[in-house]
Design an enzyme around this catalytic site. Structure first.
Site, mmCIF file in Angstrom:
data_model
loop_
_atom_site.group_PDB
_atom_site.id
_atom_site.type_symbol
_atom_site.label_atom_id
_atom_site.label_comp_id
_atom_site.label_asym_id
_atom_site.label_seq_id
_atom_site.Cartn_x
_atom_site.Cartn_y
_atom_site.Cartn_z
ATOM 1 N N GLY A 42 0.773 -1.227 0.000
ATOM 2 C CA GLY A 42 0.000 0.000 0.000
ATOM 3 C C GLY A 42 0.805 1.277 0.000
ATOM 4 O O GLY A 42 0.241 2.373 -0.078
ATOM 5 N N GLU A 82 4.719 -5.984 1.368
ATOM 6 C CA GLU A 82 4.257 -6.414 0.046
ATOM 7 C C GLU A 82 4.025 -5.223 -0.885
ATOM 8 O O GLU A 82 2.907 -4.980 -1.338
ATOM 9 C CB GLU A 82 2.941 -7.176 0.177
ATOM 10 C CG GLU A 82 2.954 -8.372 1.095
ATOM 11 C CD GLU A 82 1.538 -8.861 1.383
ATOM 12 O OE1 GLU A 82 0.574 -8.238 0.890
ATOM 13 O OE2 GLU A 82 1.393 -9.867 2.087
ATOM 14 N N PRO A 83 5.045 -4.437 -1.194
ATOM 15 C CA PRO A 83 4.827 -3.297 -2.087
ATOM 16 C C PRO A 83 4.587 -3.748 -3.525
ATOM 17 O O PRO A 83 5.150 -4.742 -3.982
ATOM 18 C CB PRO A 83 6.137 -2.519 -1.975
ATOM 19 C CG PRO A 83 7.163 -3.589 -1.688
ATOM 20 C CD PRO A 83 6.454 -4.591 -0.809
ATOM 21 N N GLY A 84 3.758 -3.037 -4.212
ATOM 22 C CA GLY A 84 3.551 -3.269 -5.640
ATOM 23 C C GLY A 84 3.821 -1.983 -6.390
ATOM 24 O O GLY A 84 4.820 -1.818 -7.077
ATOM 25 N N ARG A 85 2.905 -1.015 -6.198
ATOM 26 C CA ARG A 85 3.028 0.274 -6.882
ATOM 27 C C ARG A 85 4.362 0.952 -6.595
ATOM 28 O O ARG A 85 4.976 1.540 -7.489
ATOM 29 C CB ARG A 85 1.868 1.179 -6.442
ATOM 30 C CG ARG A 85 1.752 2.467 -7.232
ATOM 31 C CD ARG A 85 0.753 3.437 -6.593
ATOM 32 N NE ARG A 85 -0.431 2.774 -6.118
ATOM 33 C CZ ARG A 85 -1.501 2.521 -6.873
ATOM 34 N NH1 ARG A 85 -1.496 2.890 -8.132
ATOM 35 N NH2 ARG A 85 -2.562 1.915 -6.359
ATOM 36 N N ARG A 114 -7.236 2.924 -14.802
ATOM 37 C CA ARG A 114 -7.238 3.620 -13.521
ATOM 38 C C ARG A 114 -7.990 4.952 -13.536
ATOM 39 O O ARG A 114 -8.718 5.263 -12.581
ATOM 40 C CB ARG A 114 -5.806 3.825 -13.028
ATOM 41 C CG ARG A 114 -5.078 2.500 -12.747
ATOM 42 C CD ARG A 114 -3.742 2.726 -12.070
ATOM 43 N NE ARG A 114 -3.909 3.241 -10.726
ATOM 44 C CZ ARG A 114 -3.651 4.486 -10.372
ATOM 45 N NH1 ARG A 114 -3.185 5.355 -11.266
ATOM 46 N NH2 ARG A 114 -3.840 4.878 -9.136
ATOM 47 N N TYR A 150 -10.880 4.654 -10.899
ATOM 48 C CA TYR A 150 -10.588 5.293 -9.623
ATOM 49 C C TYR A 150 -10.528 6.822 -9.684
ATOM 50 O O TYR A 150 -10.244 7.458 -8.671
ATOM 51 C CB TYR A 150 -9.233 4.821 -9.081
ATOM 52 C CG TYR A 150 -9.049 3.335 -8.961
ATOM 53 C CD1 TYR A 150 -9.967 2.551 -8.272
ATOM 54 C CD2 TYR A 150 -7.947 2.708 -9.526
ATOM 55 C CE1 TYR A 150 -9.791 1.190 -8.155
ATOM 56 C CE2 TYR A 150 -7.756 1.341 -9.417
ATOM 57 C CZ TYR A 150 -8.687 0.588 -8.724
ATOM 58 O OH TYR A 150 -8.496 -0.768 -8.612
ATOM 59 N N CYS A 158 -16.017 3.497 -26.839
ATOM 60 C CA CYS A 158 -17.373 4.040 -26.848
ATOM 61 C C CYS A 158 -17.952 4.099 -25.431
ATOM 62 O O CYS A 158 -18.917 3.397 -25.098
ATOM 63 C CB CYS A 158 -18.257 3.190 -27.764
ATOM 64 S SG CYS A 158 -19.833 3.964 -28.140
ATOM 65 N N TYR A 181 -0.623 -1.519 -12.134
ATOM 66 C CA TYR A 181 -2.067 -1.564 -12.386
ATOM 67 C C TYR A 181 -2.432 -0.907 -13.723
ATOM 68 O O TYR A 181 -3.498 -0.311 -13.858
ATOM 69 C CB TYR A 181 -2.835 -0.900 -11.224
ATOM 70 C CG TYR A 181 -2.503 -1.508 -9.902
ATOM 71 C CD1 TYR A 181 -3.014 -2.747 -9.540
ATOM 72 C CD2 TYR A 181 -1.627 -0.878 -9.022
ATOM 73 C CE1 TYR A 181 -2.674 -3.334 -8.328
ATOM 74 C CE2 TYR A 181 -1.281 -1.455 -7.805
ATOM 75 C CZ TYR A 181 -1.809 -2.682 -7.473
ATOM 76 O OH TYR A 181 -1.474 -3.261 -6.277
#
Length: 442
Positions: A255, A289-292, A328, A332, A360, A389
């Site tokens: 996160g 657990e980093p991702g971004r 995204r 979001y 569309c 993502y």
């Protein structure tokens, strides 16, 4: 969407400066002009920097080294096996949420003992595969899931290493759709229910209770929710130990957010300090657990401008990237910094330009941007901070091609996911033989 001021330079905290505008006016990915890649590969495409991945991993590892924290990359953020392999070679573990992600992590060369299986809806077949592969642990998110894991463990004769995912009812103060630890969330087990479940599970021979896990959300810039969640986790560990139960591992989740030209990113020293102050004295093996944070700033989406048209308050540039390539903004309300691949032209009468895609849907709209200069058809625009993502969430909606991915390393680049076109898609839809509709099992 609000107007977004774009910048000709990238300034994103400790990220590698892999995008830079050189004296010829062109935007370079490491040592390769993005326009060179665009003409070779076609647009739209994702471009990743191997150097940025390495530098980001090294920076995070150094920051949390004093607390001896292991790093597991959140595969859902960027699941290309070549990206995973870059991280695996550095010793990075993987956090997965599906059997497919497990296959990718293993194919990338990640040892199974460095893989953690998270996720709220694991199937029996996924649980079996995880146990047979010898994964480090399964983060269990409900009492019902625990029963299924125990059943599969008995069938396989493999003792299952379990961490219970705790829901501490902490607001991550980020977007509602990426907040995961409030009381009404689908994720985890309410913190007050953990002691009874942990005690009962510890008495079962087919389960090896190794610890606890928590994950409160994504793109967190204010670090105080981490302090709240981890302090609650530490109190829970002490309660469990006081009851005679062993707690050897803590999965602190991911996160950690990233900054851009409008918002500063979180301070790694403060992040490391919060870990040390809340859980550092428990003697547990720790992991994050980093991702971004690892991948987001190391990737960009490159698109070509197709058409210009007049809009209400700003000209509209229709580009060939769409919401199916980068979900995204539609999903979001996310806003990515945008740059031009060539030197910006002087701006005309309009200071802002609205970028929209060809799908569309009215939600296929990336917003208004300032600082891009005068945009013309045929120009390449670059969405920065798109390494997480982005491609992992892409689709073929409107029967569009699946966007390709490119990896740059210093002065060279290669395609790491080819463009999947309509011919490829139609092959997947070739019908198989008819089957009888009656149920033979009575």
């Amino acid at each position: 969407m609000d107007t977004i001021a774009s910048s000709p330079t990238i300034s994103t905290g400790t990220s590698a400066r892999w995008l830079s505008r050189r004296s010829d006016g062109r935007l370079y990915a490491e040592a390769v002009p993005l326009s060179r890649i665009a003409r070779a590969v076609g647009t739209p495409f994702y471009c990743y920097s191997a150097g940025a991945l390495r530098q980001n991993y090294a920076a995070l590892k150094a920051a949390i080294a004093a607390s001896d924290v292991s790093i597991c990359f959140a595969v859902k953020a960027s699941s290309n096996v070549n990206v995973l392999a870059e991280l695996a070679r550095l010793g990075c573990g993987m956090d997965i949420v599906s059997g497919g992600e497990m296959a990718r992590a293993l194919a990338a060369g990640t040892p199974p003992e460095r893989i953690i299986f998270s996720g709220v809806g694991k199937t029996r077949s996924e649980i079996r595969a995880a146990l047979e592969a010898g994964l480090h642990q399964l983060n269990v998110e409900s009492a019902a899931e625990l029963e299924v894991v125990a059943s599969v463990a008995r069938e396989t004769g493999i003792r299952a290493p379990i961490a219970l995912r705790v829901n501490p009812d902490v607001d991550a103060r980020t977007h509602a759709k990426i907040t995961t630890a409030k009381k009404d969330s689908k994720f985890g087990i309410a913190i007050e229910e953990i002691p009874a479940i942990y005690a009962a599970a510890s008495a079962r021979a087919e389960l090896k209770m190794v610890g606890l896990a928590v994950h409160i959300g994504s793109q967190i810039l204010d670090l105080s929710p981490f302090r709240d969640a981890w302090a609650a986790l530490a109190d829970l560990v002490r309660r469990l130990r006081a009851a005679g139960l062993g707690v050897d591992r803590l999965d602190l989740g991911g996160g950690l957010g990233i900054g851009d030209d409008r918002h500063a990113g979180p301070d790694l020293a403060e992040y490391a300090s919060i870990i040390a102050e809340t859980v550092g004295d428990l003697g547990c093996a720790l992991n994050v657990e980093p991702g971004r944070w690892l991948a987001g700033r190391g990737g960009a989406l490159v698109s070509e401008v197709l058409y210009l048209k007049e809009g209400d308050g700003a000209p509209i540039a229709v580009i060939d990237a769409a919401m199916n390539d980068l979900m995204r903004p539609a999903l979001y309300g996310a806003q990515h910094p945008v740059l031009t691949a060539e030197a910006p032209r002087p701006a005309g009468k309009d200071a802002a330009c609205r970028l929209v895609g060809p799908v569309c849907e009215s939600s296929d709209d990336f917003g208004k941007y300032e600082g891009l200069g005068t945009i013309l058809a045929g120009d390449f625009v670059v969405f920065d901070n798109a390494g997480a993502y982005g491609a992992a969430m892409s689709s073929t909606y409107n029967s569009r091609d699946l966007v390709p991915e490119v990896l740059v390393d210093d002065g060279q680049f290669r395609i790491i996911r080819r463009r999947t076109n309509i011919s490829d898609a139609l092959k997947l839809e070739e019908p198989e033989s008819w089957l009888a509709g009656d149920d033979p099992v009575r």
